[in-house]
Design a protein around this motif. Structure first.
Motif, mmCIF file in Angstrom:
data_model
loop_
_atom_site.group_PDB
_atom_site.id
_atom_site.type_symbol
_atom_site.label_atom_id
_atom_site.label_comp_id
_atom_site.label_asym_id
_atom_site.label_seq_id
_atom_site.Cartn_x
_atom_site.Cartn_y
_atom_site.Cartn_z
ATOM 1 N N LEU A 182 0.819 -1.202 0.000
ATOM 2 C CA LEU A 182 0.000 0.000 0.000
ATOM 3 C C LEU A 182 0.858 1.259 0.000
ATOM 4 O O LEU A 182 0.332 2.375 -0.047
ATOM 5 C CB LEU A 182 -0.929 0.013 1.221
ATOM 6 C CG LEU A 182 -1.996 -1.074 1.275
ATOM 7 C CD1 LEU A 182 -2.802 -0.953 2.556
ATOM 8 C CD2 LEU A 182 -2.912 -1.009 0.053
ATOM 9 N N GLN A 183 2.160 1.081 0.046
ATOM 10 C CA GLN A 183 3.084 2.207 0.035
ATOM 11 C C GLN A 183 3.460 2.566 -1.407
ATOM 12 O O GLN A 183 3.410 1.722 -2.300
ATOM 13 C CB GLN A 183 4.328 1.859 0.841
ATOM 14 C CG GLN A 183 4.031 1.531 2.297
ATOM 15 C CD GLN A 183 5.183 0.870 3.029
ATOM 16 O OE1 GLN A 183 6.330 0.918 2.591
ATOM 17 N NE2 GLN A 183 4.874 0.226 4.148
ATOM 18 N N ALA A 184 3.839 3.816 -1.610
ATOM 19 C CA ALA A 184 4.182 4.270 -2.961
ATOM 20 C C ALA A 184 5.620 3.953 -3.337
ATOM 21 O O ALA A 184 5.919 3.678 -4.499
ATOM 22 C CB ALA A 184 3.939 5.770 -3.086
ATOM 23 N N THR A 185 6.528 3.989 -2.369
ATOM 24 C CA THR A 185 7.952 3.758 -2.665
ATOM 25 C C THR A 185 8.559 2.645 -1.820
ATOM 26 O O THR A 185 9.477 1.977 -2.260
ATOM 27 C CB THR A 185 8.780 5.027 -2.392
ATOM 28 O OG1 THR A 185 8.733 5.333 -0.985
ATOM 29 C CG2 THR A 185 8.267 6.199 -3.208
ATOM 30 N N HIS A 186 8.070 2.475 -0.580
ATOM 31 C CA HIS A 186 8.738 1.652 0.430
ATOM 32 C C HIS A 186 10.214 2.065 0.496
ATOM 33 O O HIS A 186 11.124 1.238 0.397
ATOM 34 C CB HIS A 186 8.603 0.156 0.132
ATOM 35 C CG HIS A 186 9.036 -0.726 1.273
ATOM 36 N ND1 HIS A 186 8.353 -0.794 2.465
ATOM 37 C CD2 HIS A 186 10.097 -1.570 1.408
ATOM 38 C CE1 HIS A 186 8.971 -1.635 3.280
ATOM 39 N NE2 HIS A 186 10.036 -2.113 2.670
ATOM 40 N N VAL A 187 10.450 3.354 0.663
ATOM 41 C CA VAL A 187 11.819 3.839 0.835
ATOM 42 C C VAL A 187 12.380 3.180 2.091
ATOM 43 O O VAL A 187 11.819 3.298 3.171
ATOM 44 C CB VAL A 187 11.859 5.383 0.923
ATOM 45 C CG1 VAL A 187 10.944 5.928 2.009
ATOM 46 C CG2 VAL A 187 13.291 5.872 1.119
ATOM 47 N N HIS A 204 9.957 -0.157 -4.484
ATOM 48 C CA HIS A 204 8.981 -0.416 -5.544
ATOM 49 C C HIS A 204 9.463 0.078 -6.907
ATOM 50 O O HIS A 204 9.177 -0.550 -7.935
ATOM 51 C CB HIS A 204 7.638 0.221 -5.211
ATOM 52 C CG HIS A 204 6.937 -0.406 -4.051
ATOM 53 N ND1 HIS A 204 6.922 -1.774 -3.833
ATOM 54 C CD2 HIS A 204 6.220 0.140 -3.024
ATOM 55 C CE1 HIS A 204 6.223 -2.041 -2.739
ATOM 56 N NE2 HIS A 204 5.794 -0.899 -2.225
ATOM 57 N N GLN A 205 10.181 1.189 -6.943
ATOM 58 C CA GLN A 205 10.663 1.729 -8.211
ATOM 59 C C GLN A 205 11.931 1.029 -8.705
ATOM 60 O O GLN A 205 12.318 1.194 -9.860
ATOM 61 C CB GLN A 205 10.924 3.235 -8.081
ATOM 62 C CG GLN A 205 9.668 4.094 -8.054
ATOM 63 C CD GLN A 205 8.886 3.975 -6.763
ATOM 64 O OE1 GLN A 205 9.427 3.623 -5.720
ATOM 65 N NE2 GLN A 205 7.596 4.266 -6.812
ATOM 66 N N GLY A 206 12.587 0.273 -7.832
ATOM 67 C CA GLY A 206 13.799 -0.437 -8.222
ATOM 68 C C GLY A 206 14.937 0.486 -8.577
ATOM 69 O O GLY A 206 15.656 0.257 -9.557
ATOM 70 N N CYS A 207 15.132 1.528 -7.762
ATOM 71 C CA CYS A 207 16.190 2.475 -8.108
ATOM 72 C C CYS A 207 16.781 3.144 -6.876
ATOM 73 O O CYS A 207 16.194 3.166 -5.796
ATOM 74 C CB CYS A 207 15.670 3.530 -9.085
ATOM 75 S SG CYS A 207 14.367 4.587 -8.442
ATOM 76 N N LEU A 208 17.974 3.694 -7.104
ATOM 77 C CA LEU A 208 18.637 4.578 -6.153
ATOM 78 C C LEU A 208 18.372 5.994 -6.644
ATOM 79 O O LEU A 208 18.599 6.294 -7.815
ATOM 80 C CB LEU A 208 20.136 4.306 -6.117
ATOM 81 C CG LEU A 208 20.994 5.268 -5.290
ATOM 82 C CD1 LEU A 208 20.751 5.065 -3.803
ATOM 83 C CD2 LEU A 208 22.483 5.070 -5.618
ATOM 84 N N VAL A 209 17.869 6.852 -5.763
ATOM 85 C CA VAL A 209 17.542 8.212 -6.175
ATOM 86 C C VAL A 209 18.373 9.227 -5.405
ATOM 87 O O VAL A 209 18.905 8.945 -4.328
ATOM 88 C CB VAL A 209 16.039 8.531 -5.982
ATOM 89 C CG1 VAL A 209 15.178 7.628 -6.843
ATOM 90 C CG2 VAL A 209 15.632 8.444 -4.510
ATOM 91 N N CYS A 210 18.454 10.408 -6.000
ATOM 92 C CA CYS A 210 19.100 11.556 -5.375
ATOM 93 C C CYS A 210 18.019 12.576 -5.057
ATOM 94 O O CYS A 210 17.117 12.817 -5.879
ATOM 95 C CB CYS A 210 20.136 12.149 -6.327
ATOM 96 S SG CYS A 210 21.076 13.522 -5.629
ATOM 97 N N ILE A 211 18.091 13.157 -3.884
ATOM 98 C CA ILE A 211 17.101 14.147 -3.444
ATOM 99 C C ILE A 211 17.821 15.448 -3.114
ATOM 100 O O ILE A 211 18.804 15.450 -2.358
ATOM 101 C CB ILE A 211 16.337 13.653 -2.200
ATOM 102 C CG1 ILE A 211 15.614 12.334 -2.497
ATOM 103 C CG2 ILE A 211 15.365 14.707 -1.699
ATOM 104 C CD1 ILE A 211 15.049 11.655 -1.267
ATOM 105 N N LEU A 225 17.171 -1.923 -10.728
ATOM 106 C CA LEU A 225 17.492 -2.776 -9.584
ATOM 107 C C LEU A 225 16.245 -3.553 -9.165
ATOM 108 O O LEU A 225 15.129 -3.187 -9.495
ATOM 109 C CB LEU A 225 18.000 -1.930 -8.417
ATOM 110 C CG LEU A 225 19.185 -1.001 -8.725
ATOM 111 C CD1 LEU A 225 19.480 -0.112 -7.519
ATOM 112 C CD2 LEU A 225 20.413 -1.798 -9.134
ATOM 113 N N ALA A 226 16.458 -4.633 -8.429
ATOM 114 C CA ALA A 226 15.346 -5.478 -7.981
ATOM 115 C C ALA A 226 15.200 -5.359 -6.467
ATOM 116 O O ALA A 226 15.959 -5.962 -5.714
ATOM 117 C CB ALA A 226 15.583 -6.934 -8.397
ATOM 118 N N ARG A 227 14.262 -4.522 -6.028
ATOM 119 C CA ARG A 227 13.954 -4.329 -4.610
ATOM 120 C C ARG A 227 15.187 -3.880 -3.805
ATOM 121 O O ARG A 227 15.588 -4.530 -2.834
ATOM 122 C CB ARG A 227 13.375 -5.591 -3.974
ATOM 123 C CG ARG A 227 12.280 -6.284 -4.764
ATOM 124 C CD ARG A 227 11.089 -5.405 -4.964
ATOM 125 N NE ARG A 227 9.955 -6.149 -5.530
ATOM 126 C CZ ARG A 227 8.943 -5.592 -6.160
ATOM 127 N NH1 ARG A 227 8.930 -4.280 -6.361
ATOM 128 N NH2 ARG A 227 7.943 -6.318 -6.629
#
Length: 326
Positions: A182-187, A204-211, A225-227
């Motif tokens: 039910l989460q959008a990212t599961h960061v 969920h997006q299978g990625c490393l992000v920069c903020i 990436l996979a989870r």
């Protein structure tokens, strides 16, 4: 776990065990893969009773891989070694425990805390990944909040079923259970990379992000990436776990728009079937890596070419999360 009278001496560590019902959970996950995943309901959070067989643990392991202590702890996930003990992330609270694994006191809890995962030190504070609210909170050494990234404000407002996700930023989410799906990212892990930048793994997006700290603007650095889990900056290396692929990544920053994976370490590549759930991943200063195999519960010390130095195996019912190394 079998005691080791002879073997290589490596760092001792403390391991978090979320629950002790891994086989039941695995059976449920496998059934969901075959029959589809029903939409879960939002429920109220309830602490486990002391006699619950699924009660989690904190586990101390010595330099030779022997378990020296186990202490019940309700669903611990992230762990961070600090001067006077360990900070332990539980569902909606971060607790301080002593080095001998005695609970001391609650360190901090805030309304945005829900399904709290990783804890990463940054100067005089801590960056906290709060999976349940798709948020990242930085707190001071006194536990006071000083920065918040709210995923829904930056384009992450749809759950895995394709439904819009609306959470009140001013609400208190601590006593609620928001299922992972039910989460959008599961960061699940986040760290500060300098004063202006935060990196995070989005499950969920299978990625490393920069903020960007100032604007909250978010962009992908490493995709496909996979989870992913366990982004860390240590010993001059950026590392993270490509979880389902059973691969630990060692990366370098490649300009403002991405990272390059210089090394991909296959955990258990010498075993016929490698792990499909690499939960945690560390780089040590001497070229040794540490992996937490969440599928076949073990902590593995290995080199960059995949050569295993030592594999510490645990109860097959233990659902492992992270290690803090001494």
């Amino acid at each position: 776990m079998t005691a080791r009278l002879n073997g290589p001496e490596l760092p001792s560590y403390v391991l978090t065990v979320i629950t002790r019902d891994l086989q039941d959970r695995r059976a449920r996950w496998n059934a969901e893969r075959v029959h589809g995943r029903p939409r879960p309901k939002i429920s109220a959070w309830r602490p486990m009773s002391s006699g619950d067989r699924a009660m989690g643990l904190l586990v101390s392991v010595d330099r030779f891989g022997n378990v020296s202590q186990t202490v019940p702890c309700d669903s611990p996930q992230g762990i961070l070694a600090v001067t006077d003990g360990y900070l332990i992330a539980r569902h909606h609270v971060i607790e301080l425990w002593s080095r001998d694994l005695t609970y001391k006191h609650d360190f901090t809890s805030h309304p945005w805390f829900n399904d709290v995962h990783s804890l990463r030190a940054w100067k005089d504070g801590i960056v906290v990944a709060s999976s349940g609210t798709d948020s990242i909170i930085e707190v001071t050494s006194d536990g006071e909040p000083r920065w918040l990234w709210w995923g829904a404000e930056h384009g992450f407002d749809t759950d895995t079923f394709g439904s819009g996700r609306t959470l009140s930023k001013s609400g208190d989410h601590r006593e609620i259970v928001y299922d992972t799906w039910l989460q959008a990212t599961h960061v699940n892990s986040a760290l500060a990379l300098g004063p202006a930048t935060v990196l995070a793994t989005l499950f969920h997006q299978g990625c490393l992000v920069c903020i960007d700290r100032g604007t909250g603007h978010t962009w992908p650095l490493l995709e496909g990436l996979a989870r992913p889990h366990a982004v860390r900056w240590q010993s001059g290396m950026l590392t993270l776990a490509d979880t389902v692929n059973g691969t630990g990544l060692v990366c370098r920053i490649a300009g403002a728009q991405g990272v390059a994976a210089d090394c991909r370490v296959e955990v258990d590549r010498h075993i016929a079937v490698r792990t499909r759930w690499l939960q945690d991943w560390h780089a040590l200063a001497d070229g040794v890596f540490v992996a937490v195999d969440g599928e076949r519960p073990a902590v593995v010390f290995l080199t960059a070419d995949g050569t295993v130095i030592r594999r510490d195996e645990f109860d097959p019912e233990w659902y492992l999360y992270e290690v803090a190394l001494d």
